[in-house]
Scaffold this motif. Sequence first.
Motif, mmCIF file in Angstrom:
data_model
loop_
_atom_site.group_PDB
_atom_site.id
_atom_site.type_symbol
_atom_site.label_atom_id
_atom_site.label_comp_id
_atom_site.label_asym_id
_atom_site.label_seq_id
_atom_site.Cartn_x
_atom_site.Cartn_y
_atom_site.Cartn_z
ATOM 1 N N ALA A 11 0.843 -1.200 0.000
ATOM 2 C CA ALA A 11 0.000 0.000 0.000
ATOM 3 C C ALA A 11 0.876 1.247 0.000
ATOM 4 N N LYS A 12 0.432 2.258 -0.727
ATOM 5 C CA LYS A 12 1.201 3.500 -0.809
ATOM 6 C C LYS A 12 1.026 4.359 0.447
ATOM 7 N N HIS A 13 -0.183 4.357 1.008
ATOM 8 C CA HIS A 13 -0.481 5.193 2.166
ATOM 9 C C HIS A 13 -1.119 4.347 3.263
ATOM 10 N N VAL A 14 -0.528 4.386 4.457
ATOM 11 C CA VAL A 14 -1.063 3.657 5.603
ATOM 12 C C VAL A 14 -1.124 4.613 6.786
ATOM 13 N N LEU A 15 -2.308 4.717 7.381
ATOM 14 C CA LEU A 15 -2.491 5.472 8.617
ATOM 15 C C LEU A 15 -2.924 4.475 9.672
ATOM 16 N N THR A 16 -2.119 4.326 10.703
ATOM 17 C CA THR A 16 -2.445 3.460 11.822
ATOM 18 C C THR A 16 -3.092 4.327 12.889
ATOM 19 N N ARG A 55 5.108 8.058 -0.425
ATOM 20 C CA ARG A 55 4.739 6.881 0.380
ATOM 21 C C ARG A 55 4.634 7.318 1.831
ATOM 22 N N SER A 56 3.496 6.998 2.475
ATOM 23 C CA SER A 56 3.337 7.437 3.863
ATOM 24 C C SER A 56 3.037 6.276 4.794
ATOM 25 N N ARG A 57 3.599 6.349 5.968
ATOM 26 C CA ARG A 57 3.373 5.410 7.065
ATOM 27 C C ARG A 57 3.279 6.267 8.319
ATOM 28 N N THR A 58 2.061 6.640 8.680
ATOM 29 C CA THR A 58 1.869 7.536 9.814
ATOM 30 C C THR A 58 0.973 6.889 10.858
ATOM 31 N N VAL A 59 0.969 7.491 12.044
ATOM 32 C CA VAL A 59 0.166 6.977 13.145
ATOM 33 C C VAL A 59 -0.520 8.133 13.859
ATOM 34 N N LEU A 60 -1.761 7.907 14.228
ATOM 35 C CA LEU A 60 -2.536 8.828 15.055
ATOM 36 C C LEU A 60 -2.872 8.051 16.317
ATOM 37 N N GLN A 121 -1.368 12.158 19.583
ATOM 38 C CA GLN A 121 -0.120 12.373 18.865
ATOM 39 C C GLN A 121 -0.311 11.975 17.405
ATOM 40 N N TYR A 122 0.469 12.603 16.515
ATOM 41 C CA TYR A 122 0.446 12.233 15.101
ATOM 42 C C TYR A 122 1.871 12.379 14.582
ATOM 43 N N ALA A 123 2.357 11.340 13.899
ATOM 44 C CA ALA A 123 3.723 11.406 13.374
ATOM 45 C C ALA A 123 3.950 10.277 12.376
ATOM 46 N N ALA A 124 5.062 10.384 11.664
ATOM 47 C CA ALA A 124 5.519 9.285 10.819
ATOM 48 C C ALA A 124 5.994 8.167 11.740
ATOM 49 N N ILE A 125 5.804 6.924 11.299
ATOM 50 C CA ILE A 125 6.276 5.781 12.073
ATOM 51 C C ILE A 125 7.712 5.499 11.658
ATOM 52 N N ARG A 126 8.597 5.538 12.616
ATOM 53 C CA ARG A 126 10.023 5.312 12.327
ATOM 54 C C ARG A 126 10.260 3.916 11.770
ATOM 55 N N TYR A 127 11.162 3.843 10.816
ATOM 56 C CA TYR A 127 11.615 2.584 10.212
ATOM 57 C C TYR A 127 10.505 1.801 9.515
ATOM 58 N N ALA A 128 9.427 2.479 9.117
ATOM 59 C CA ALA A 128 8.305 1.799 8.472
ATOM 60 C C ALA A 128 8.219 2.121 6.975
ATOM 61 N N HIS A 130 8.288 5.362 5.667
ATOM 62 C CA HIS A 130 7.654 6.646 5.379
ATOM 63 C C HIS A 130 8.607 7.503 4.547
ATOM 64 N N GLU A 131 8.055 8.127 3.508
ATOM 65 C CA GLU A 131 8.855 9.030 2.675
ATOM 66 C C GLU A 131 8.380 10.455 2.898
ATOM 67 N N SER A 132 7.374 10.867 2.169
ATOM 68 C CA SER A 132 6.897 12.243 2.343
ATOM 69 C C SER A 132 5.413 12.371 2.071
ATOM 70 N N GLY A 133 4.726 11.274 1.934
ATOM 71 C CA GLY A 133 3.314 11.322 1.591
ATOM 72 C C GLY A 133 2.431 11.707 2.763
ATOM 73 N N GLU A 134 1.155 11.825 2.470
ATOM 74 C CA GLU A 134 0.151 12.158 3.470
ATOM 75 C C GLU A 134 -1.049 11.260 3.232
ATOM 76 N N TYR A 135 -1.765 10.929 4.284
ATOM 77 C CA TYR A 135 -2.978 10.132 4.185
ATOM 78 C C TYR A 135 -4.151 11.085 4.054
ATOM 79 N N PHE A 136 -5.050 10.806 3.124
ATOM 80 C CA PHE A 136 -6.214 11.658 2.903
ATOM 81 C C PHE A 136 -7.498 10.856 3.066
ATOM 82 N N PHE A 137 -8.511 11.513 3.591
ATOM 83 C CA PHE A 137 -9.861 10.966 3.656
ATOM 84 C C PHE A 137 -10.699 11.759 2.668
#
Length: 147
Positions: A11-16, A55-60, A121-128, A130-137
């Motif tokens: 997947a290109k974008h993942v928000l956990t 490519r994004s790998r972020t967490v909320l 908290q919201y941030a990129a997940i380290r070592y997952a 993440h490049e520079s993308g964003e997750y959109f709804f």
Amino acid sequence: MISDVLNTMPAKHVLTVADSCYSGTMTRASSPNFDRSSMPADKWGTWVTAMVNGRSRTVLTSGGLQPVPDVGSGNHSYFARAFLNVLQDNNRLLEAQRLYREVATSVALTSVNAPVPQSPQYAAIRYAGHESGEYFFLPKDAGRKGS
């Protein structure tokens, strides 16, 4: 480890989204803060395109490195209720950073009398990966004509 699984996902974008005690351990990376109002309107589309292509790998998360209340409004925690409200009330493209700001504001206002302080908290997940993308709804009816 979660970051290893996320890094291998195609997947290109993942928000956990994690609503649990100590979930902030996943946010130890910093993410740049972005506010759409600080960008000229003619640059918005270019920024969205760039973020969609990254490519994004972020967490909320519902909190940081401390316990968070399991109760709040109705059958939901403060965080879950705020998260659901923001998504239900949204009627346009919603970037995850704005979702975070709105959820954090709501949690701050509704959990004033909570047994423990809560700070999402919201941030990129380290070592997952993440490049520079964003997750959109995108609201379900947003692409329909006449809506």
